[in-house]
Structures are given as structure tokens and as C-alpha cells.
Design a protein around this motif. Structure first.
Motif, PDB file in Angstrom:
ATOM      1  N   PHE A  49      90.497 108.151 100.213  1.00 50.93           N
ATOM      2  CA  PHE A  49      89.206 108.230  98.571  1.00 50.93           C
ATOM      3  C   PHE A  49      89.069 107.870  99.039  1.00 50.93           C
ATOM      4  O   PHE A  49      88.375 107.738  98.922  1.00 50.93           O
ATOM      5  CB  PHE A  49      89.792 109.400  98.158  1.00 50.93           C
ATOM      6  N   ASP A  50      89.500 106.112  97.867  1.00 54.01           N
ATOM      7  CA  ASP A  50      88.610 105.174  97.328  1.00 54.01           C
ATOM      8  C   ASP A  50      87.957 104.481  98.196  1.00 54.01           C
ATOM      9  O   ASP A  50      86.666 103.638  97.621  1.00 54.01           O
ATOM     10  CB  ASP A  50      89.607 104.578  96.132  1.00 54.01           C
ATOM     11  N   ALA A  51      88.579 104.304  99.158  1.00 55.41           N
ATOM     12  CA  ALA A  51      88.211 103.427  99.761  1.00 55.41           C
ATOM     13  C   ALA A  51      86.636 103.956 100.664  1.00 55.41           C
ATOM     14  O   ALA A  51      85.306 102.746 100.784  1.00 55.41           O
ATOM     15  CB  ALA A  51      88.695 102.827 101.331  1.00 55.41           C
ATOM     16  N   PHE A  52      86.873 104.656 101.016  1.00 59.86           N
ATOM     17  CA  PHE A  52      85.800 105.826 101.152  1.00 59.86           C
ATOM     18  C   PHE A  52      84.128 106.271 100.435  1.00 59.86           C
ATOM     19  O   PHE A  52      83.227 105.478 100.752  1.00 59.86           O
ATOM     20  CB  PHE A  52      85.163 107.138 101.816  1.00 59.86           C
ATOM     21  N   ILE A  53      84.875 106.070  99.252  1.00 55.00           N
ATOM     22  CA  ILE A  53      83.590 105.903  97.628  1.00 55.00           C
ATOM     23  C   ILE A  53      83.308 104.651  98.208  1.00 55.00           C
ATOM     24  O   ILE A  53      81.558 104.114  97.600  1.00 55.00           O
ATOM     25  CB  ILE A  53      84.370 106.077  96.684  1.00 55.00           C
ATOM     26  N   ASP A  54      83.804 103.112  97.952  1.00 55.82           N
ATOM     27  CA  ASP A  54      83.109 101.869  97.978  1.00 55.82           C
ATOM     28  C   ASP A  54      82.671 101.647  99.344  1.00 55.82           C
ATOM     29  O   ASP A  54      80.993 100.983  99.255  1.00 55.82           O
ATOM     30  CB  ASP A  54      84.152 101.065  97.839  1.00 55.82           C
ATOM     31  N   LEU A  55      83.022 102.249 100.412  1.00 58.01           N
ATOM     32  CA  LEU A  55      82.010 102.138 101.633  1.00 58.01           C
ATOM     33  C   LEU A  55      80.229 102.634 101.460  1.00 58.01           C
ATOM     34  O   LEU A  55      79.614 102.367 102.113  1.00 58.01           O
ATOM     35  CB  LEU A  55      82.770 102.607 102.908  1.00 58.01           C
ATOM     36  N   ILE A  56      80.616 103.622 100.878  1.00 58.69           N
ATOM     37  CA  ILE A  56      79.972 105.109 100.685  1.00 58.69           C
ATOM     38  C   ILE A  56      78.607 103.780  99.515  1.00 58.69           C
ATOM     39  O   ILE A  56      77.187 103.549 100.343  1.00 58.69           O
ATOM     40  CB  ILE A  56      79.633 105.949 100.075  1.00 58.69           C
ATOM     41  N   GLN A  57      78.733 103.150  98.747  1.00 51.72           N
ATOM     42  CA  GLN A  57      78.076 102.567  98.338  1.00 51.72           C
ATOM     43  C   GLN A  57      77.921 101.260  98.097  1.00 51.72           C
ATOM     44  O   GLN A  57      76.447 100.321  98.183  1.00 51.72           O
ATOM     45  CB  GLN A  57      78.608 102.321  96.378  1.00 51.72           C
ATOM     46  N   LEU A  58      78.385 101.125  99.207  1.00 52.78           N
ATOM     47  CA  LEU A  58      77.940  99.790 100.249  1.00 52.78           C
ATOM     48  C   LEU A  58      77.181 100.246 101.408  1.00 52.78           C
ATOM     49  O   LEU A  58      76.774  98.685 101.593  1.00 52.78           O
ATOM     50  CB  LEU A  58      79.732  98.844 100.480  1.00 52.78           C
ATOM     51  N   SER A  59      77.101 100.735 101.542  1.00 50.59           N
ATOM     52  CA  SER A  59      76.286 101.000 102.781  1.00 50.59           C
ATOM     53  C   SER A  59      75.059 100.464 102.912  1.00 50.59           C
ATOM     54  O   SER A  59      74.453 100.352 103.783  1.00 50.59           O
ATOM     55  CB  SER A  59      76.346 102.718 103.156  1.00 50.59           C
ATOM     56  N   GLN A  60      74.204 100.832 101.813  1.00 54.41           N
ATOM     57  CA  GLN A  60      72.559 100.453 101.468  1.00 54.41           C
ATOM     58  C   GLN A  60      73.030  98.812 101.276  1.00 54.41           C
ATOM     59  O   GLN A  60      71.409  98.185 101.323  1.00 54.41           O
ATOM     60  CB  GLN A  60      71.654 100.753 100.282  1.00 54.41           C
ATOM     61  N   SER A  61      74.159  97.798 101.901  1.00 52.96           N
ATOM     62  CA  SER A  61      73.491  96.519 101.137  1.00 52.96           C
ATOM     63  C   SER A  61      73.667  96.302 103.030  1.00 52.96           C
ATOM     64  O   SER A  61      73.073  94.862 103.694  1.00 52.96           O
ATOM     65  CB  SER A  61      75.137  95.825 100.455  1.00 52.96           C
ATOM     66  N   HIS A  62      75.013  97.576 103.620  1.00 51.07           N
ATOM     67  CA  HIS A  62      74.899  96.865 105.361  1.00 51.07           C
ATOM     68  C   HIS A  62      73.643  97.207 105.859  1.00 51.07           C
ATOM     69  O   HIS A  62      72.534  96.817 106.907  1.00 51.07           O
ATOM     70  CB  HIS A  62      75.976  97.753 105.444  1.00 51.07           C
ATOM     71  N   ASN A  63      72.555  98.473 105.123  1.00 51.76           N
ATOM     72  CA  ASN A  63      71.637  99.136 106.669  1.00 51.76           C
ATOM     73  C   ASN A  63      70.823  99.295 105.365  1.00 51.76           C
ATOM     74  O   ASN A  63      71.527 100.530 104.409  1.00 51.76           O
ATOM     75  CB  ASN A  63      71.866 100.060 107.114  1.00 51.76           C
TER      76      ASN A  63
END
Length: 352
Positions: free
Chosen positions: A38-52
Motif C-alpha cells: 500500500f505505502d509503496a504504491f503511494i510512493d510510486l505514484i508520487q514518483l511517476s512524474q520524475s520517471h516520465n
């Protein structure tokens, strides 16, 4: 694994995804493996813009919610009821994915696994994190899947069939490289809308969703309008004004400024509302921040033309003006049985 087991895995994934939305992310204690993911997915969503840079949280959340709505027991059963999956002979299926919008290759990934095949995934450099994360989740739900999913960074080897998505240029390369393998090769497509002037403000506002969702980067985004002679765009511009905040996103604004300048330097006549330009043009593929338009004389002639150019068109949006058209605002929410390019992926997988 039985079909029911595989379906249950993706139903659990749907429940997991359903916790996450732009307006309210709420942890459901009944969802499996939340303590890990759960928490890891929230972090990934927030980081997605730095990836693309195009993967803003708003766009990623929309994609996640779309899949949460699709991955239900009812939808999966309705989708798969049309097929005899017992006929399938297990194959290694390679996927070469695009990265224009978040999780754009998930339907192919789902199709390969739900038919009992093994999947070899080559992600786009623009979308390397979301799908691998979801793969880890479903493996946690059903560990047997760990032997059926591989993400490939180098050369694809030891595969029996391939589904590859790219531009018209890369498609030529794919067709040559995979000429000896059963394949689905997807090229560039765009979507169009047909207006006749009787559309309500609500319908035109919904059309704005078809245009601006994912900043217009998807093949299901409307990039071309067909309108009758002497059509007034006033109602259209008034209806889509609620999408004006798109211009505050730097990457979109840069495209708007650049493409508008190119058009003006070429002395093209433009209609402009400060965040979207309309240009009369016979092409289907408009640049970001612009929509092309073209006048038509009658619906019958236009429908014949659309049929003739069907390989360039993904969706047709209208108020039931032509057959098989999609309602305004619905292009980015395809059902599981709405296949890209109208190619039945499941039939391909079980008959290859």
C-alpha cells in the motif's frame, strides 16, 4: 492454475487498485498484502512524474481507477465467456510495450496471463515501474505466477509469439524483425469526433475529457473534429473552458507555445482559446495542444471515408451519428472486450 484462480488474482488486484484515487486514497484492511504494497504504491505514484514528465499524479490515478473499475468478477467473466480457453497451448508471448500513457500495455499483459500463457515483457523506457510493481503484487497473491512473468531488459529470446506496439516507423522494424513469428503489430492511431451542432454543453464538455485526458497522448484521445459547413465553435470553446488548467502544466504549455508559433509562422489560420488551438487540416494526427478539424457535406460520405481510413482511427466519438461510435467522454474507459485496433487479442493468443 484454473481459469477461476487466474480471474480471482486479477479481481484481488482490482480491489487493491480501488484504494487509490486522486481525491481520496483510503486503506482497506480487507485487501490482501496491503502491509507490503500500500505505502509503496503511494510512493510510486508520487514518483511517476520524475520517471516520465507526463505521468502526473492526476493522470496516473485516473489510469489506476480505470483498471480498478475494469477488474471485477463480473467484467472478467463477461469478457472471457466468449472463448474456449481450454484450446490454448501454453506459449511464451513477448510484449513490447509503449509508454505514452500510464499502464498502456496492461491489457496485453492481462490477456497473456489470463489465457494461461507465459509473458516476456519489454517495457518502454517511458514506463518502467508501474507494471512491474503490479506484477509483484499479483505474484504475492498467487506465487505460481512468478514462473510465468519475466521482464526483459536486453534482447528478446525464446518466445513463440509477439505483441508489439510503436509508431508507424518502429512498426516497420517490428514487421521485419518478427516476420517469422505470429504477431500483432500495432501502429500509430488517432481518434476522431463527429459533431453536427446539436450537441449539448454537457456532451461537449465530456468531449473535452476525450481530448485533454493524458494531455492528448493516447491513441484513444480525440485529435480531429469533423464538423458541418458553417459550424460555429463558440459552444465548443465555452464547454471545454473548464479544462483551462492544463496550460499551467509546463510540458503542455511548452508544446502549446511551440506548436502555435509554428502554425502562425506558416500563416495557418487558427482558432485559439489560450490553451488549445484548432486548425483546419485533413490529417488525423494533431500535435499536443492542438486539434485538427475538417468540414463534411453529409454523414453518409463521412462514414464511408472513416471506413476507408479505419486503419488510422482508433475511436469514433459522436452522438450516434455513425455506427459503432462511442459516447462523449468515454474513450479512455474501454471495456475489457474493447480491443485496441479492433484486433481480438484473446483469439490471437488461443489460436496461435
Amino acid at each position: 492454475m484454473t481459469l477461476e484462480t487466474k480471474k480471482s488474482v486479477f479481481v484481488e488486484l482490482g480491489k487493491f487498485l480501488n484504494q487509490f484515487s486522486e481525491n481520496q486514497t483510503l486503506k482497506n484492511p480487507a485487501v490482501l498484502h496491503n502491509e507490503t504494497f500500500f505505502d509503496a504504491f503511494i510512493d510510486l505514484i508520487q514518483l511517476s512524474q520524475s520517471h516520465n514528465g507526463w505521468y502526473t499524479p492526476e493522470q496516473v490515478y485516473f489510469s489506476i481507477q480505470s483498471w480498478a473499475e475494469a477488474l471485477t468478477e463480473e467484467n472478467l467473466s463477461q469478457w472471457l465467456s466468449a472463448y474456449d480457453l481450454q484450446k490454448n497451448k501454453v506459449k511464451n508471448v513477448a510484449l513490447i510495450l509503449a509508454g505514452n500513457i500510464p499502464l498502456v500495455g496492461f491489457h496485453d499483459f492481462l490477456s497473456v496471463l489470463i489465457t494461461g500463457n507465459n509473458v516476456l515483457v519489454k517495457t518502454s523506457s517511458n514506463d518502467q515501474h508501474l507494471l512491474p510493481f503490479l506484477a509483484k503484487y499479483i505474484i504475492a497473491v498467487e506465487p505460481q505466477l512468478s514462473d510465468k512473468i519475466k521482464f526483459i531488459e536486453g534482447k528478446l529470446e525464446n518466445f513463440d509469439a509477439v505483441i508489439a506496439t510503436g509508431s508507424n516507423n518502429t512498426a516497420r522494424y517490428f514487421e521485419f524483425y518478427f516476420k517469422n513469428k505470429p504477431s500483432i503489430i500495432r501502429k500509430s492511431r488517432n481518434s476522431v469526433a463527429i459533431l453536427n451542432g446539436s450537441e449539448t454543453k454537457e456532451q461537449l464538455c465530456a468531449l473535452g475529457e476525450d481530448i485533454f485526458r493524458y494531455f492528448g497522448l493516447g491513441c484513444r484521445n480525440v485529435s480531429k473534429l469533423f464538423v458541418p459547413k458553417d459550424y460555429s465553435f463558440v459552444a465548443f470553446f465555452e464547454a471545454v473552458f473548464e479544462y483551462q488548467d492544463v496550460i499551467h502544466y509546463e510540458k503542455y504549455a511548452n508544446n502549446y507555445d511551440y506548436n502555435k508559433a509554428v502554425f502562425l509562422m506558416s500563416n495557418f489560420k487558427l482558432l485559439d482559446n489560450g490553451f488549445l488551438t484548432l486548425k483546419e487540416d485533413p490529417s488525423h494526427a494533431s500535435p499536443i495542444s492542438s486539434v485538427f478539424y475538417e468540414y463534411y457535406n453529409n454523414i453518409e460520405e463521412l462514414e464511408a471515408r472513416i471506413e476507408l481510413e479505419s486503419e488510422q482511427i482508433q475511436c469514433v466519438v459522436s452522438n450516434d451519428l455513425v455506427k459503432n461510435s462511442i459516447a462523449f467522454g468515454q474513450t479512455q474507459k474501454p471495456a475489457l472486450w474493447n480491443y485496441a485496433d479492433n484486433i481480438d487479442t484473446i483469439s490471437f493468443l488461443i489460436t496461435t
